[in-house]
Design a protein around this motif. Structure first.
Motif, short mmCIF file in Angstrom:
data_model
loop_
_atom_site.label_atom_id
_atom_site.label_comp_id
_atom_site.label_asym_id
_atom_site.label_seq_id
_atom_site.Cartn_x
_atom_site.Cartn_y
_atom_site.Cartn_z
N LYS A 127 1.03 -1.20 -0.04
CA LYS A 127 -0.01 -0.04 0.17
C LYS A 127 1.00 1.33 0.17
CE LYS A 127 -3.37 -2.53 3.04
NZ LYS A 127 -2.39 -3.46 3.24
N TYR A 128 0.68 2.11 -0.71
CA TYR A 128 1.61 3.53 -1.05
C TYR A 128 0.83 4.51 -0.93
CZ TYR A 128 4.48 0.17 -3.86
OH TYR A 128 5.29 -0.90 -4.20
N ALA A 129 1.59 5.48 -0.28
CA ALA A 129 1.12 6.75 0.12
C ALA A 129 1.93 7.74 -0.13
CB ALA A 129 0.46 7.04 1.36
N THR A 130 1.77 9.13 -0.47
CA THR A 130 2.72 10.05 -0.67
C THR A 130 2.08 11.31 0.02
OG1 THR A 130 2.08 11.23 -2.44
CG2 THR A 130 3.48 9.32 -2.76
N PHE A 131 2.81 12.13 0.69
CA PHE A 131 2.11 13.61 1.25
C PHE A 131 3.06 14.62 0.75
CE2 PHE A 131 0.85 10.16 3.88
CZ PHE A 131 -0.32 10.64 4.51
N TRP A 132 2.47 15.64 0.05
CA TRP A 132 3.26 16.70 -0.63
C TRP A 132 2.78 18.06 -0.52
CZ3 TRP A 132 0.98 19.21 -5.05
CH2 TRP A 132 -0.40 18.86 -5.23
N SER A 133 3.70 19.08 -0.51
CA SER A 133 3.33 20.47 -0.45
C SER A 133 3.50 21.29 -1.45
CB SER A 133 4.43 21.03 0.63
OG SER A 133 4.37 22.17 0.74
N THR A 134 2.44 22.21 -1.70
CA THR A 134 2.42 23.29 -2.78
C THR A 134 3.60 24.46 -2.52
OG1 THR A 134 0.60 24.55 -1.65
CG2 THR A 134 0.23 22.79 -3.12
N CYS A 135 4.27 24.24 -1.45
CA CYS A 135 5.30 25.26 -0.96
C CYS A 135 6.71 24.63 -0.68
CB CYS A 135 5.04 26.27 0.19
SG CYS A 135 3.38 27.22 -0.28
N ASP A 136 7.00 23.46 -1.31
CA ASP A 136 8.22 22.78 -1.27
C ASP A 136 9.15 23.48 -1.87
OD1 ASP A 136 10.29 21.04 -0.98
OD2 ASP A 136 8.77 19.22 -0.83
N GLU A 137 10.22 23.87 -1.11
CA GLU A 137 11.36 24.75 -1.69
C GLU A 137 12.48 23.73 -2.25
OE1 GLU A 137 12.95 24.28 2.39
OE2 GLU A 137 11.06 24.21 1.39
N ILE A 138 12.45 22.64 -1.84
CA ILE A 138 13.54 21.67 -2.36
C ILE A 138 12.91 20.72 -3.32
CG2 ILE A 138 14.84 19.64 -1.65
CD1 ILE A 138 15.61 22.27 -0.32
N VAL A 139 11.91 20.23 -3.38
CA VAL A 139 11.57 19.49 -4.65
C VAL A 139 10.59 20.28 -5.59
CG1 VAL A 139 9.61 17.48 -5.16
CG2 VAL A 139 11.05 17.53 -2.87
N PRO A 163 9.48 20.35 -9.71
CA PRO A 163 8.36 20.86 -9.34
C PRO A 163 7.54 20.07 -8.11
CG PRO A 163 7.99 19.47 -11.24
CD PRO A 163 9.37 19.50 -10.97
N ASP A 164 6.66 21.03 -7.46
CA ASP A 164 5.85 20.19 -6.26
C ASP A 164 5.47 18.79 -6.69
OD1 ASP A 164 6.72 22.25 -5.01
OD2 ASP A 164 4.81 23.46 -5.23
N ASP A 165 4.82 18.69 -7.74
CA ASP A 165 3.97 17.52 -8.02
C ASP A 165 5.07 16.21 -8.49
OD1 ASP A 165 4.64 18.22 -10.60
OD2 ASP A 165 2.60 18.44 -11.49
N SER A 166 5.98 16.47 -8.17
CA SER A 166 7.28 15.44 -8.29
C SER A 166 6.83 14.46 -7.33
CB SER A 166 8.57 15.94 -8.35
OG SER A 166 9.59 14.63 -8.24
N VAL A 167 6.36 14.55 -6.37
CA VAL A 167 5.94 13.56 -5.10
C VAL A 167 5.02 12.65 -5.60
CG1 VAL A 167 5.47 13.33 -2.69
CG2 VAL A 167 6.67 15.44 -3.77
N PRO A 168 3.81 12.89 -6.02
CA PRO A 168 2.53 12.01 -6.14
C PRO A 168 3.03 10.84 -7.21
CG PRO A 168 1.77 14.34 -6.21
CD PRO A 168 3.24 14.25 -6.18
N LEU A 169 2.44 9.64 -6.76
CA LEU A 169 2.86 8.57 -7.56
C LEU A 169 1.47 7.84 -8.32
CD1 LEU A 169 5.65 6.65 -5.75
CD2 LEU A 169 5.66 7.91 -7.87
N THR A 170 1.24 7.34 -9.28
CA THR A 170 0.30 6.72 -9.85
C THR A 170 0.17 5.29 -9.31
OG1 THR A 170 0.67 7.73 -12.11
CG2 THR A 170 -0.79 5.54 -12.13
N GLY A 171 -1.13 5.33 -8.72
CA GLY A 171 -1.38 4.09 -7.84
C GLY A 171 -1.26 4.33 -6.29
N ALA A 172 -0.74 5.53 -5.89
CA ALA A 172 -0.71 5.53 -4.57
C ALA A 172 -1.86 6.59 -3.85
CB ALA A 172 0.49 6.36 -4.21
N THR A 173 -1.95 6.62 -2.53
CA THR A 173 -2.86 7.66 -1.98
C THR A 173 -2.06 8.89 -1.86
OG1 THR A 173 -3.82 5.74 -0.83
CG2 THR A 173 -4.30 8.14 0.11
N ASN A 174 -2.31 9.82 -2.78
CA ASN A 174 -1.57 10.99 -2.68
C ASN A 174 -2.17 12.18 -2.04
OD1 ASN A 174 0.54 9.84 -4.55
ND2 ASN A 174 -1.10 9.80 -5.93
#
Length: 244
Positions: free
Chosen positions: A192-204, A206-217
């Motif tokens: 079971k996969y999950a990602t948590f991502w921020s719209t103000c991430d100064e390191i990653v 683009p921000d939407d680099s975090v979510p994955l297809t098939g995960a709970t994003n």
């Protein structure tokens, strides 16, 4: 008119077995039952959860997990169920680090007797743990996998140190590691996969680099990269996912 004595004689006598000591014993037993129920529920919860392996990010160490570890303990986990994988964050994901994480998970499973573990990773640790799950046999040993602000599709900020640092090269968009992790099924196996991502991430970026297809994003709002480690809302989401 019945007298008080005559009125009492109308009632049938108590069965012979229901003597005063027996009645008191039954009452004691009934009072004890509700107190035992929460303990049984707690034991059942402990039996159903897995040990948690925490994997920190680049230029960090296991100390970054203090807030989440405290929240997990408050939720019922014991220190014997919480493990932090420490490693040299300047090494290669696929050639070195994923294999070392696999060996660490095997050690945790031996120590705890658990067939599976849950993995919670932050930032660069997401690439290390994903490679272990996808290519290192981890799909059979990991039940829940969580990425907090992981550069799962690479981050442009990694170019700043890619010239001299292998881990930074691994995090760049289109790197060997990123390309292979995202080829085919991004979330393979029964994990079971999950990602948590921020719209103000100064390191990653683009921000939407975090979510994955098939995960709970899950978007967590406007948080700095490291703030996800101590954010209450993110912690609630992680704990809920681990319990799913």
């Amino acid at each position: 008119m019945l007298t008080a004595r005559q009125g009492l004689q109308v009632l049938p006598p108590l069965p012979a077995l229901l003597t005063l000591p027996v009645v008191l014993a039954l009452l004691t037993l009934c009072l004890a039952l509700p107190a035992a129920s929460p303990a049984r529920a707690s034991a059942a919860g402990a039996a159903s959860r897995h040990p948690v392996v925490l994997v920190h990010g680049y230029n960090a160490d296991p100390g970054v997990w203090g807030a989440l570890r405290a929240d997990l303990r408050a939720a019922g986990y014991t220190d014997a169920e919480l493990f932090s994988f420490g490693y040299d964050t300047h090494r290669s994901v696929n050639e070195v680090l994923a294999g070392r994480l696999g060996a660490y998970v095997d050690q945790v499973r031996r120590e705890t007797g658990a067939a599976e573990v849950d993995v919670v990773s932050h930032s660069f640790g997401s690439l290390v743990s994903r490679w272990y799950v996808k290519f290192g046999g981890g799909a059979a040993a990991v039940d829940h996998w969580v990425s907090l602000a992981g550069p799962n599709r690479g981050t442009s900020t990694a170019w700043a140190c890619a010239l001299w640092d292998q881990a930074c090269r691994d995090m760049t968009p289109g790197s060997y590691v990123v390309k292979n992790l995202n080829s085919g099924d991004e979330t393979p196996g029964a994990v079971k996969y999950a990602t948590f991502w921020s719209t103000c991430d100064e390191i990653v970026n683009p921000d939407d680099s975090v979510p994955l297809t098939g995960a709970t994003n899950t978007p967590v709002g406007c948080l700095q990269h490291n703030d996800l480690l101590g954010d209450d809302g993110t912690s609630v989401g992680v704990r809920a996912f681990l319990g799913s």
